[in-house]
Write an enzyme that holds these catalytic residues in place. Structure first.
Site, PDB file in Angstrom:
ATOM      1  N   THR A  29       0.848  -1.184   0.000  1.00  0.00           N
ATOM      2  CA  THR A  29       0.000   0.000   0.000  1.00  0.00           C
ATOM      3  C   THR A  29       0.890   1.242   0.000  1.00  0.00           C
ATOM      4  O   THR A  29       2.083   1.136  -0.287  1.00  0.00           O
ATOM      5  CB  THR A  29      -0.997  -0.058   1.178  1.00  0.00           C
ATOM      6  OG1 THR A  29      -1.920   1.024   1.070  1.00  0.00           O
ATOM      7  CG2 THR A  29      -0.298   0.013   2.523  1.00  0.00           C
ATOM      8  N   ASN A  30       0.355   2.416   0.270  1.00  0.00           N
ATOM      9  CA  ASN A  30       1.173   3.625   0.318  1.00  0.00           C
ATOM     10  C   ASN A  30       0.671   4.539   1.434  1.00  0.00           C
ATOM     11  O   ASN A  30      -0.287   4.216   2.134  1.00  0.00           O
ATOM     12  CB  ASN A  30       1.175   4.323  -1.053  1.00  0.00           C
ATOM     13  CG  ASN A  30      -0.204   4.813  -1.440  1.00  0.00           C
ATOM     14  OD1 ASN A  30      -0.779   5.682  -0.791  1.00  0.00           O
ATOM     15  ND2 ASN A  30      -0.763   4.220  -2.506  1.00  0.00           N
ATOM     16  N   ARG A  31       1.333   5.665   1.599  1.00  0.00           N
ATOM     17  CA  ARG A  31       1.103   6.506   2.773  1.00  0.00           C
ATOM     18  C   ARG A  31      -0.035   7.506   2.622  1.00  0.00           C
ATOM     19  O   ARG A  31      -0.193   8.391   3.451  1.00  0.00           O
ATOM     20  CB  ARG A  31       2.379   7.276   3.123  1.00  0.00           C
ATOM     21  CG  ARG A  31       3.488   6.388   3.645  1.00  0.00           C
ATOM     22  CD  ARG A  31       4.640   7.274   4.101  1.00  0.00           C
ATOM     23  NE  ARG A  31       5.763   6.510   4.585  1.00  0.00           N
ATOM     24  CZ  ARG A  31       5.815   5.991   5.817  1.00  0.00           C
ATOM     25  NH1 ARG A  31       4.809   6.142   6.652  1.00  0.00           N
ATOM     26  NH2 ARG A  31       6.879   5.317   6.188  1.00  0.00           N
TER      27      ARG A  31
END
Ligand code: C5P
Length: 217
Positions: A29-31
């Protein structure tokens, strides 16, 4: 007080990250926090729009009066968007969609074996949700976001043209991820408009006003 500049308009918004599984328990995933997209959904609702928010995995409450669909992967986000977009007036792509997903997601949890044995992952490209909507024959008014780490002024307009959309909101990221404030440059065919640093809800309200002013009719 906010004028109801989007009364009678139907708006679809993507927000947050996507989650691309590796196996049943792991993923990539990402931030992205989803804060900017949720603020825009709230501002659009306050401006009288009928708002459908398609959200990746985020820890945020649904803005009052907004219809929300939760999704995981980019493909699920695309499916939700494609079923909602027909008949809508505006599409705002705020989500930080994963560019790639794991090719051949494992059915069972990958097992740790020998000490030096590590799995290797290969990737395939995800669909570009914004570009897909922008190609539709009866497309809604499409708004994109871009987080650039440098040269926002030149990269922003280039991205707007490449994505073939009338309006792009650029920010110098990814330092804005998770923050409560942001600084935006709007790019359209007329040029650049700076929205100075402010909290995300204040910027969202300005963006909504900018969109309303540009809608045909
Ligand atoms: O090309 P880039 O990923 O920087 O473009 C960002 C814009 O495109 C954002 O509006 C983002 O929501 C949208 N996007 C998308 N689907 C993707 C990748 C980006 O909708 N797969």
């Amino acid at each position: 007080f906010q004028p109801k500049v989007l009364r009678g308009k139907r708006i679809v918004i993507t927000a947050g990250p996507t989650f691309e599984p590796i196996d049943p328990v792991r993923g990539i995933t990402n931030r992205s926090s989803g804060k900017m997209g949720f603020a825009i959904a709230r501002a659009a609702r306050e401006a009288g729009a009928d708002v459908h928010l398609v959200a990746g995995p985020v820890a945020l409450p649904t803005p009052r009066g907004v219809l929300r669909t939760d999704v995981g992967t980019a493909q699920q986000m695309l499916d939700a968007v494609q079923s909602s977009v027909p008949g809508s007036d505006v599409f705002i792509a705020v989500a930080a969609v994963a560019d790639w997903r794991v090719d051949g997601v494992a059915d069972q949890k990958l097992k740790k074996t020998g000490d030096s044995d590590v799995p290797s992952l290969s990737f395939v490209q995800n669909p570009d949700i914004l570009a897909t909507v922008a190609r539709l024959p009866n497309r809604p008014y499409c708004v994109g976001f871009a987080a650039e780490s440098e040269q926002l002024e030149s990269f922003g307009e280039a991205k707007r043209q490449r994505k073939n959309i009338p309006l792009l909101a650029g920010n110098l990221g990814p330092s804005t991820f998770g923050q409560d404030d942001n600084e935006i440059i709007l790019f359209d065919a007329q040029g650049m408009t700076r929205l100075p640093r402010a909290d995300k809800l204040a910027l969202a309200r300005q963006l909504v006003a900018a969109i309303a002013a540009r809608l045909p009719g």
